[in-house]
Scaffold this motif. Structure first.
Motif, PDB file in Angstrom:
ATOM      1  N   LYS A  80      12.558   0.739   1.832  1.00 28.91           N
ATOM      2  CA  LYS A  80      11.458  -0.235   1.984  1.00 28.91           C
ATOM      3  C   LYS A  80      11.086  -0.855   0.637  1.00 28.91           C
ATOM      4  O   LYS A  80      10.785  -2.042   0.553  1.00 28.91           O
ATOM      5  CB  LYS A  80      10.243   0.443   2.631  1.00 28.91           C
ATOM      6  CG  LYS A  80      10.425   0.634   4.126  1.00 28.91           C
ATOM      7  CD  LYS A  80       9.245   1.310   4.786  1.00 28.91           C
ATOM      8  CE  LYS A  80       9.489   1.397   6.280  1.00 28.91           C
ATOM      9  NZ  LYS A  80       8.405   2.067   6.997  1.00 28.91           N
TER      10      LYS A  80
ATOM     11  N   TYR B 287      13.842  -3.252  -0.240  1.00 29.76           N
ATOM     12  CA  TYR B 287      13.742  -4.440   0.634  1.00 29.76           C
ATOM     13  C   TYR B 287      12.844  -5.502  -0.008  1.00 29.76           C
ATOM     14  O   TYR B 287      13.181  -6.688  -0.051  1.00 29.76           O
ATOM     15  CB  TYR B 287      13.178  -3.995   1.992  1.00 29.76           C
ATOM     16  CG  TYR B 287      12.847  -5.118   2.967  1.00 29.76           C
ATOM     17  CD1 TYR B 287      13.855  -5.790   3.646  1.00 29.76           C
ATOM     18  CD2 TYR B 287      11.523  -5.472   3.231  1.00 29.76           C
ATOM     19  CE1 TYR B 287      13.549  -6.796   4.559  1.00 29.76           C
ATOM     20  CE2 TYR B 287      11.219  -6.481   4.147  1.00 29.76           C
ATOM     21  CZ  TYR B 287      12.227  -7.136   4.809  1.00 29.76           C
ATOM     22  OH  TYR B 287      11.934  -8.133   5.706  1.00 29.76           O
ATOM     23  N   TRP B 288      11.692  -5.072  -0.545  1.00 29.16           N
ATOM     24  CA  TRP B 288      10.757  -6.028  -1.130  1.00 29.16           C
ATOM     25  C   TRP B 288      11.225  -6.538  -2.485  1.00 29.16           C
ATOM     26  O   TRP B 288      10.707  -7.544  -2.984  1.00 29.16           O
ATOM     27  CB  TRP B 288       9.346  -5.434  -1.227  1.00 29.16           C
ATOM     28  CG  TRP B 288       8.661  -5.495   0.095  1.00 29.16           C
ATOM     29  CD1 TRP B 288       8.492  -4.465   0.970  1.00 29.16           C
ATOM     30  CD2 TRP B 288       8.114  -6.656   0.736  1.00 29.16           C
ATOM     31  NE1 TRP B 288       7.863  -4.919   2.118  1.00 29.16           N
ATOM     32  CE2 TRP B 288       7.616  -6.252   1.998  1.00 29.16           C
ATOM     33  CE3 TRP B 288       7.991  -7.996   0.367  1.00 29.16           C
ATOM     34  CZ2 TRP B 288       7.008  -7.136   2.888  1.00 29.16           C
ATOM     35  CZ3 TRP B 288       7.385  -8.872   1.257  1.00 29.16           C
ATOM     36  CH2 TRP B 288       6.906  -8.448   2.502  1.00 29.16           C
TER      37      TRP B 288
ATOM     38  N   ASN C  81      14.474  -7.287  -3.105  1.00 30.74           N
ATOM     39  CA  ASN C  81      15.744  -8.015  -3.050  1.00 30.74           C
ATOM     40  C   ASN C  81      15.622  -9.525  -2.927  1.00 30.74           C
ATOM     41  O   ASN C  81      16.621 -10.218  -2.809  1.00 30.74           O
ATOM     42  CB  ASN C  81      16.688  -7.429  -1.992  1.00 30.74           C
ATOM     43  CG  ASN C  81      16.325  -7.816  -0.588  1.00 30.74           C
ATOM     44  OD1 ASN C  81      15.388  -8.589  -0.353  1.00 30.74           O
ATOM     45  ND2 ASN C  81      17.036  -7.274   0.376  1.00 30.74           N
ATOM     46  N   ASN C  82      14.402 -10.049  -2.964  1.00 34.78           N
ATOM     47  CA  ASN C  82      14.275 -11.505  -3.073  1.00 34.78           C
ATOM     48  C   ASN C  82      14.364 -11.952  -4.526  1.00 34.78           C
ATOM     49  O   ASN C  82      14.897 -13.013  -4.827  1.00 34.78           O
ATOM     50  CB  ASN C  82      12.947 -11.982  -2.472  1.00 34.78           C
ATOM     51  CG  ASN C  82      12.846 -13.498  -2.461  1.00 34.78           C
ATOM     52  OD1 ASN C  82      13.798 -14.179  -2.080  1.00 34.78           O
ATOM     53  ND2 ASN C  82      11.717 -14.015  -2.892  1.00 34.78           N
TER      54      ASN C  82
ATOM     55  N   THR D   1       4.194   1.975  -8.186  1.00 30.74           N
ATOM     56  CA  THR D   1       3.113   1.837  -7.187  1.00 30.74           C
ATOM     57  C   THR D   1       3.692   1.694  -5.782  1.00 30.74           C
ATOM     58  O   THR D   1       3.207   2.311  -4.820  1.00 30.74           O
ATOM     59  CB  THR D   1       2.237   0.600  -7.516  1.00 30.74           C
ATOM     60  OG1 THR D   1       1.726   0.749  -8.835  1.00 30.74           O
ATOM     61  CG2 THR D   1       1.074   0.467  -6.546  1.00 30.74           C
TER      62      THR D   1
ATOM     63  N   ASP E  21       2.978   4.044  -2.656  1.00 32.85           N
ATOM     64  CA  ASP E  21       2.329   3.457  -1.471  1.00 32.85           C
ATOM     65  C   ASP E  21       3.172   3.671  -0.216  1.00 32.85           C
ATOM     66  O   ASP E  21       2.653   4.056   0.837  1.00 32.85           O
ATOM     67  CB  ASP E  21       2.095   1.953  -1.680  1.00 32.85           C
ATOM     68  CG  ASP E  21       0.920   1.681  -2.607  1.00 32.85           C
ATOM     69  OD1 ASP E  21       0.241   2.643  -3.001  1.00 32.85           O
ATOM     70  OD2 ASP E  21       0.697   0.503  -2.946  1.00 32.85           O
ATOM     71  N   PHE E  22       4.480   3.397  -0.334  1.00 34.03           N
ATOM     72  CA  PHE E  22       5.317   3.565   0.864  1.00 34.03           C
ATOM     73  C   PHE E  22       5.438   5.038   1.261  1.00 34.03           C
ATOM     74  O   PHE E  22       5.590   5.356   2.442  1.00 34.03           O
ATOM     75  CB  PHE E  22       6.688   2.920   0.660  1.00 34.03           C
ATOM     76  CG  PHE E  22       6.676   1.442   0.962  1.00 34.03           C
ATOM     77  CD1 PHE E  22       6.504   0.985   2.260  1.00 34.03           C
ATOM     78  CD2 PHE E  22       6.813   0.503  -0.052  1.00 34.03           C
ATOM     79  CE1 PHE E  22       6.460  -0.375   2.548  1.00 34.03           C
ATOM     80  CE2 PHE E  22       6.775  -0.856   0.220  1.00 34.03           C
ATOM     81  CZ  PHE E  22       6.598  -1.297   1.525  1.00 34.03           C
TER      82      PHE E  22
ATOM     83  N   MET F 241       2.962   7.170   0.947  1.00 37.28           N
ATOM     84  CA  MET F 241       1.713   7.447   1.684  1.00 37.28           C
ATOM     85  C   MET F 241       1.774   6.838   3.079  1.00 37.28           C
ATOM     86  O   MET F 241       1.324   7.451   4.048  1.00 37.28           O
ATOM     87  CB  MET F 241       0.518   6.894   0.895  1.00 37.28           C
ATOM     88  CG  MET F 241       0.221   7.699  -0.361  1.00 37.28           C
ATOM     89  SD  MET F 241      -1.410   7.384  -1.039  1.00 37.28           S
ATOM     90  CE  MET F 241      -1.220   5.775  -1.767  1.00 37.28           C
ATOM     91  N   ARG F 242       2.328   5.625   3.172  1.00 38.57           N
ATOM     92  CA  ARG F 242       2.441   4.987   4.499  1.00 38.57           C
ATOM     93  C   ARG F 242       3.315   5.839   5.427  1.00 38.57           C
ATOM     94  O   ARG F 242       3.074   5.921   6.630  1.00 38.57           O
ATOM     95  CB  ARG F 242       3.034   3.578   4.358  1.00 38.57           C
ATOM     96  CG  ARG F 242       2.062   2.606   3.706  1.00 38.57           C
ATOM     97  CD  ARG F 242       2.612   1.205   3.594  1.00 38.57           C
ATOM     98  NE  ARG F 242       1.651   0.356   2.892  1.00 38.57           N
ATOM     99  CZ  ARG F 242       1.860  -0.244   1.728  1.00 38.57           C
ATOM    100  NH1 ARG F 242       3.051  -0.130   1.126  1.00 38.57           N
ATOM    101  NH2 ARG F 242       0.934  -0.966   1.150  1.00 38.57           N
TER     102      ARG F 242
ATOM    103  N   VAL G 239       3.612   9.103   5.350  1.00 38.24           N
ATOM    104  CA  VAL G 239       2.794  10.251   5.779  1.00 38.24           C
ATOM    105  C   VAL G 239       1.873   9.833   6.922  1.00 38.24           C
ATOM    106  O   VAL G 239       1.770  10.508   7.946  1.00 38.24           O
ATOM    107  CB  VAL G 239       1.958  10.802   4.589  1.00 38.24           C
ATOM    108  CG1 VAL G 239       0.957  11.854   5.083  1.00 38.24           C
ATOM    109  CG2 VAL G 239       2.865  11.378   3.523  1.00 38.24           C
ATOM    110  N   ILE G 240       1.225   8.673   6.737  1.00 42.04           N
ATOM    111  CA  ILE G 240       0.291   8.186   7.769  1.00 42.04           C
ATOM    112  C   ILE G 240       1.052   7.925   9.073  1.00 42.04           C
ATOM    113  O   ILE G 240       0.622   8.317  10.156  1.00 42.04           O
ATOM    114  CB  ILE G 240      -0.408   6.883   7.298  1.00 42.04           C
ATOM    115  CG1 ILE G 240      -1.260   7.148   6.052  1.00 42.04           C
ATOM    116  CG2 ILE G 240      -1.272   6.297   8.416  1.00 42.04           C
ATOM    117  CD1 ILE G 240      -1.619   5.889   5.268  1.00 42.04           C
TER     118      ILE G 240
END
Lengths: 472, 109
Positions: B28, B31-32, B34-35, B69, B73-74, B76-77, B79-80
């Motif tokens: 993930k 993915y962000w 690769n632009n 970061t 963040d990913f 934690m996401r 885990v959620i």
């Protein structure tokens, strides 16, 4: 699962960073601004009971004491309310009665043709079949919208469409709202009579002061004709039966204040700041990245000015902000098809084109004019089920929800945003789309971030104004 | 993320410990990225070597913080998502069930 000492449980939520805070958004769009590090503490079980923080998280459905039935029913009802735009299925039925037009707009997204062009009007037999399809929609409330080209060039088709709908609807009994989309340059008495008799709402276009409006129309004198017709329509139908949309051309970007003032001068209390879309003639725009960066600045300046007007006591609404804020501040959905998940295509809108074919959105038929029929759902003579529940509709349904597509499924703004396979295809070449390079994603994220910054920094000042926009 | 190495203005490499971050979390993040970057990865036991290359000048110190970061963040996401996956499904099933339209079958027969 993490074992927490104080035994609270997590509910589904998303988060992002805005400024030096964390924005936490639950599954139905309720939000909380919290200090950085809050999410880490929430998931590691470090939030203490009997604190204000705990109560905030509990009341916003970020955490709960247990997954009991009452809690489940409350949240499930909230989800159902947020998605209630799906209840009736397709509500907006757009009829492109002609592709002919009497203007030459620099940003024309519909690839309109010269007003004397032939074979660009809808045939009566196709129109009758399209009306039958429309009335098969399960939705009891239908909006029938006449578009073009310029629909006022075919008043007899508009009249036939309304009379035929009234005739067919006698045995169906739906509530039909008629809307005519027109530049009102030549709005005849015949059309005025029709609008008066059948309560037709007039949706028009006003791009700003005379110089900008005429420049965007590509025809001099457009603004003067517009104002003349506006006064006639208001006098006959009433002040609120006509409403304009504004499209922000490259020229318009330099005149945020002047454009808002031009609306005020004509006694409008509402403007919808709408960017260009990459379809039709507008697709030729050279640098979309630059355009959207500039549009964002244009939007912020315009909105700031509009908020100032409201602070001074003038009621004036910015429509796009009002719609997004309604998503953020209320439990209810909005009727804006661009920001829906599942997408607005088919679920909320469908287009019957002048050529007798059915498309899944206005943008889809605009692409068809460029020779791309990807989003053609069928012909008006096809069965309703084959068009609305057919293979193409089913294929689109696999990519039309922010809840499950890459880049959107984790996004904090998921509840406020929408999926748009047609835009993805038009700009990126595939239905699924690639969020990191998507201008739709970049632009809407920037708007959401800006509005949340406004809420956080100037909430006391702007929220009372925006609540009036939403509820009045 | 460790061993962040800047190679000229346009290229950087770093390692991610696959024992610390799941494949889904790492993918993930990439993915962000690769632009803006050409992203190449090479796996060495539990270490994933990531190479980023850009056509533009990049402030790699900011980029290093951003990637760090994003990884956190990913994670934690994830885990959620894991903890709330089932309750979310239940909520959506309840939200879209047409209770009034259900037919009750007599299972005794």
């Amino acid at each position: 699962m993490i074992q927490r000492n104080n035994s609270y449980r997590l509910l589904p939520f998303k988060f992002t960073h805005i400024g030096n805070k964390e924005l936490i958004v639950n599954e139905v769009g309720d939000y909380l601004f919290m200090p950085n590090g809050t999410v880490q503490r929430v998931i590691s079980g470090s939030v203490n009971r009997n604190t204000e923080e705990y109560r905030d998280l509990l009341s916003k459905f970020i955490i709960c004491d247990s997954y009991n039935d009452i809690l489940q029913d409350v949240i499930a009802t909230r989800i159902r309310t947020k998605k209630s735009f799906l209840d009736g299925f397709t509500s907006l039925h757009i009829f492109v009665l002609t592709l002919r037009c009497n203007q030459k707009c620099v940003y024309c997204q519909a690839t309109s043709q010269n007003k004397d062009c032939v074979n660009k009007d809808m045939k009566i037999e196709d129109l009758n079949k399209a009306i039958s399809l429309m009335l098969k929609s399960p939705n009891p409330h239908i909006t029938m919208e006449f578009q073009g080209g310029e629909s006022s060039l075919v008043p007899s088709l508009v009249e036939h469409a309304i009379l035929e709908t009234e005739r067919q609807n006698k045995s169906v009994g739906k509530e039909i709202k008629y809307v005519i989309c027109t530049n009102i340059i030549h709005f005849s008495e015949e059309l005025l009579n029709l609008c008066e008799k059948y309560n037709v709402f007039v949706s028009t276009s006003l791009d700003g002061p005379e110089s900008i409006h005429d420049s965007n129309r590509g025809v001099s004198g457009s603004y003067k004709h517009f104002v003349d017709s506006l006064l006639r329509i208001r006098e006959r139908l009433g002040q609120d039966r006509i409403s304009p949309l504004m499209t922000t051309s490259v020229l318009s970007l330099n005149y945020p204040i002047e454009i808002v003032d031009s609306y005020r001068q004509l006694s409008f209390h509402y403007i919808f700041l709408r960017p260009l879309n990459p379809y039709g003639r507008a697709k030729e725009n050279e640098d979309w990245n630059l355009y959207f960066d500039k549009f964002l600045e244009f939007y912020k300046k315009s909105l700031d000015y509009i908020l100032l007007l409201n602070k001074r006591g003038e009621f004036f609404v910015e429509g796009f902000t009002a719609m997004v804020m309604k998503k953020i501040l209320t439990p209810f959905p909005i009727g804006f098809v661009d920001l829906q998940s599942p997408a607005g295509i088919i679920n909320s809108v469908v287009v019957y084109n002048y050529d007798g074919y059915v498309y899944c959105s206005d943008e889809s038929r605009m692409m068809a004019e460029s020779g791309d029929f990807t989003f053609r759902l069928g012909k008006v003579s096809d069965k309703y089920e084959d068009i609305f529940y057919g293979k193409k509709a089913q294929a689109l349904s696999r990519v039309w929800a922010t809840e499950y597509i890459a880049g959107c499924s984790d996004c904090a703004f998921q509840q406020y945003c929408g999926a748009d396979p047609v835009r993805n295809y038009s700009t990126q070449g595939d239905w699924y789309g690639h969020r990191p390079s998507s201008l739709f994603c970049k632009f809407h994220k920037a708007v959401f971030e800006y509005l949340f910054e406004l809420i956080d920094r100037r909430g006391n000042e702007v929220l009372p104004i925006i609540r009036r926009w939403i509820y009045d | 993320m460790n061993s962040f190495r800047i190679i000229g203005n346009k290229k950087a490499q770093f390692n991610i410990d696959a024992n610390m971050f799941s494949k889904s979390v790492i993918m993930k993040v990439l993915y962000w990225l690769n632009n803006d970057f050409v992203v190449q990865t090479t796996s060495h036991e539990s270490q994933l070597l990531v190479e980023l290359e850009s056509n533009n000048d990049t402030d790699w110190n900011i980029m290093k913080k951003t990637i760090s970061t994003m990884l956190n963040d990913f994670q934690m996401r994830e885990v959620i998502e894991k903890e709330t996956h089932d309750i979310r499904n239940i909520l959506y099933v309840k939200a879209f069930s047409n209770i009034d339209n259900f037919t009750e079958y007599d299972t005794e027969e």
